[in-house]
Structure formats: C-alpha cells, structure tokens
Enzyme design. Structure first.
Site, short mmCIF file in Angstrom:
data_model
loop_
_atom_site.label_atom_id
_atom_site.label_comp_id
_atom_site.label_asym_id
_atom_site.label_seq_id
_atom_site.Cartn_x
_atom_site.Cartn_y
_atom_site.Cartn_z
N GLY A 41 0.83 -1.22 -0.12
CA GLY A 41 0.06 -0.07 -0.02
C GLY A 41 0.82 1.24 -0.02
O GLY A 41 0.44 2.30 -0.60
N GLU A 95 4.37 4.25 5.80
CA GLU A 95 3.07 3.52 5.82
C GLU A 95 1.94 4.09 4.98
O GLU A 95 2.10 5.35 4.97
CB GLU A 95 2.23 3.30 7.34
CG GLU A 95 2.79 2.11 8.00
CD GLU A 95 1.88 0.87 7.45
OE1 GLU A 95 1.08 0.84 6.25
OE2 GLU A 95 2.20 -0.39 7.94
N ASP A 96 1.02 3.56 4.60
CA ASP A 96 -0.03 4.22 3.64
C ASP A 96 -1.16 4.55 4.80
O ASP A 96 -1.26 5.77 4.71
CB ASP A 96 -0.45 3.25 2.81
CG ASP A 96 -0.92 1.66 3.23
OD1 ASP A 96 -0.56 1.51 4.48
OD2 ASP A 96 -1.59 1.20 2.56
N ASP A 99 -4.69 2.00 10.99
CA ASP A 99 -6.09 1.94 11.32
C ASP A 99 -5.82 1.41 12.63
O ASP A 99 -5.71 2.17 13.77
CB ASP A 99 -6.45 0.84 10.41
CG ASP A 99 -7.96 0.35 10.34
OD1 ASP A 99 -8.51 0.51 11.47
OD2 ASP A 99 -8.63 -0.29 9.36
N THR A 100 -6.15 0.05 13.10
CA THR A 100 -6.23 -0.45 14.57
C THR A 100 -4.93 -0.17 15.06
O THR A 100 -4.77 -0.15 16.29
CB THR A 100 -6.47 -2.12 14.50
OG1 THR A 100 -5.57 -2.75 13.59
CG2 THR A 100 -7.83 -2.31 13.88
N LYS A 127 -6.37 6.64 10.39
CA LYS A 127 -7.66 6.44 10.87
C LYS A 127 -7.79 6.37 12.25
O LYS A 127 -7.89 5.13 13.01
CB LYS A 127 -7.95 5.11 10.12
CG LYS A 127 -9.37 4.89 9.86
CD LYS A 127 -9.77 3.72 9.32
CE LYS A 127 -9.86 3.55 7.71
NZ LYS A 127 -10.28 2.07 7.18
N PHE A 148 -13.68 2.86 4.13
CA PHE A 148 -12.70 2.12 3.59
C PHE A 148 -12.27 2.92 2.64
O PHE A 148 -13.09 3.01 1.46
CB PHE A 148 -13.10 0.77 3.13
CG PHE A 148 -12.22 -0.20 2.73
CD1 PHE A 148 -11.23 -0.83 3.56
CD2 PHE A 148 -12.26 -0.25 1.32
CE1 PHE A 148 -10.14 -1.66 2.90
CE2 PHE A 148 -11.18 -1.21 0.71
CZ PHE A 148 -10.17 -1.68 1.46
N ASP A 155 -5.46 -0.35 -1.94
CA ASP A 155 -6.29 -1.30 -2.74
C ASP A 155 -7.49 -1.45 -2.33
O ASP A 155 -8.02 -1.72 -1.11
CB ASP A 155 -5.48 -2.58 -3.12
CG ASP A 155 -5.58 -3.76 -1.90
OD1 ASP A 155 -5.35 -3.11 -0.87
OD2 ASP A 155 -5.67 -4.76 -2.27
N ARG A 161 -5.01 0.81 -7.04
CA ARG A 161 -3.76 1.29 -6.48
C ARG A 161 -3.45 2.32 -7.25
O ARG A 161 -2.71 3.37 -6.82
CB ARG A 161 -2.67 0.40 -6.43
CG ARG A 161 -3.12 -0.94 -5.39
CD ARG A 161 -1.70 -1.43 -5.06
NE ARG A 161 -1.99 -3.19 -4.26
CZ ARG A 161 -1.98 -3.07 -3.47
NH1 ARG A 161 -1.94 -2.05 -2.49
NH2 ARG A 161 -2.12 -4.55 -2.82
P1 5GP Z 1 -3.83 -1.94 10.85
O1 5GP Z 1 -3.22 -3.08 11.25
O2 5GP Z 1 -3.51 -0.63 11.63
O3 5GP Z 1 -5.48 -2.43 11.32
O4 5GP Z 1 -4.19 -1.78 9.34
C1 5GP Z 1 -3.01 -1.43 8.67
C2 5GP Z 1 -3.18 -1.83 7.20
O5 5GP Z 1 -4.66 -2.21 6.76
C3 5GP Z 1 -2.62 -0.97 6.17
O6 5GP Z 1 -1.52 -0.94 6.09
C4 5GP Z 1 -3.35 -1.18 5.08
O7 5GP Z 1 -2.91 -2.11 4.14
C5 5GP Z 1 -4.69 -1.72 5.43
N1 5GP Z 1 -5.79 -0.78 5.71
C6 5GP Z 1 -6.47 -0.23 6.74
N2 5GP Z 1 -7.36 0.55 6.57
C7 5GP Z 1 -7.47 0.47 5.13
C8 5GP Z 1 -8.50 1.36 4.22
O8 5GP Z 1 -9.36 2.18 4.44
N3 5GP Z 1 -8.14 1.00 3.09
C9 5GP Z 1 -7.41 0.01 2.40
N4 5GP Z 1 -7.12 -0.18 1.02
N5 5GP Z 1 -6.49 -0.47 3.32
C10 5GP Z 1 -6.44 -0.39 4.65
#
Ligand code: 5GP
Length: 172
Positions: A41, A95-96, A99-100, A127, A148, A155, A161
C-alpha cells in the site's frame, strides 16, 4: 462500474507529501535515513515522499499481511523481510494508513530487534478513530474517519492502487 467519491485530490496529496518531506528533512538534516516501505500500500507514497526529502536516504521494503477484504484481522505476518542491515541506522517506517495499529505495532517491535539508532513512523493516512493500540506516530498526513479508502497505493482486493487520488466507494 463502482462509483468513487474523492476524499483527497491529487493536488491535496502532492502538497501534503511535499510538506511531510520538508519536515522530515528538517528533522534529520545531513544524517542518513533508511526509509522502510511497508508493501504494497505505501509504494506510491514512498516514491513521491523520497523525492521531497533532501537528507541522504536509502530505501528498503518489508511486506506484511493482515487484511481480508475490507477488515483488519489483527493477525499480522511478515511475508517479505528487509534486505539491508539497519543496525545503528535511522529508520523511518513509511506506511499508507494506520487503522487499528496492529500492523505498525508489530513492525516496530520487529524493527527494534535490529537495534536501529532511531525508529520513527510516517503515515500518509491516520484512521485514529479505529485505533486499538497506542502508537508513537511522528509524521502523519491526513486524518480519515471510519471509511474504507482506496487509491494512491491503497487497494480493494488488489484493484485501484493506480488512482492518483484517495477516495471511497459510493453506495448505490
Ligand atoms: P491496521 O493493522 O492498522 O489495522 O491496518 C493497517 C493496514 O491495513 C494498512 O497498512 C493497510 O494495508 C490496511 N488498511 C487499513 N485501513 C484501510 C483502508 O481504509 N483501505 C485500504 N485499502 N487498506 C486499509
């Protein structure tokens, strides 16, 4: 054909990436930084960001997996490891989106085992409303709500992408 609503335009993204690059260069000065891109990403963000950092840089890639469709599973795995020896170096994880927080938390713990000189995070999107783990994030571009998002490297099942903007699907 899905309809996509623009959240951040190409111009907004380019302006933000330029600002981030300047802040990073102001911080590191002439010290070398290893930019570690979390695939897939962050690849477009990294490509633009690295051209706005005037400090000496090297680039390496790591790949993790944790997402199924539009949901983060929290079960993070490294599927591609670093190539460079990062011991004693300044690392900036690129990082792109955070989220969590499970993915970045996992990668930071993994990278710290390599004993870098410093370890910081730069994410284009944050996020933070979905965060489950407290994380130190030194550089972040835009805050996003509980949507999302796709485009600019991000993606949905490997598609979208290539978009030069960040958007979300519009429900029909
Ligand atoms: P986390 O582990 O912080 O929950 O998630 C991180 C990864 O989840 C990011 O590197 C990304 O690849 C994916 N991700 C989280 N939110 C989104 C979103 O809204 N859209 C997309 N396409 N990927 C996300």
């Amino acid at each position: 054909m899905e309809k996509i609503k623009v959240i951040f335009s190409r111009d907004q993204i380019q302006q933000k990436v330029k600002e981030l690059g300047k802040r990073i260069a102001d911080h590191y000065g002439d010290e070398e930084i290893i930019l570690i891109c979390n695939l897939k990403g962050a690849f477009i963000f990294l490509a633009d960001l690295c051209r706005h950092i005037t400090s000496p840089i090297s680039v390496d890639f790591i790949a993790t997996t944790s997402y199924k469709g539009t949901e983060s599973t929290g079960d993070v795995r490294i599927i591609k490891d670093l190539k460079m020896d990062v011991r004693g170096k300044h690392i900036l994880l690129v990082e792109d989106i955070v989220d969590t927080g499970y993915t970045v938390d996992y990668i930071l713990k993994y990278l710290s085992l390599h004993k870098p000189k410093s370890l910081h995070v730069c994410t284009l999107l944050d996020k933070s409303c979905k965060r489950e783990i407290e994380l130190p994030i030194e550089y972040h571009g835009f805050e996003v709500g509980d949507h999302f998002v796709i485009g600019y490297g991000l993606d949905y099942n490997e598609r979208y992408r290539e978009l030069d903007y960040i958007g979300e699907f519009v429900q029909p």
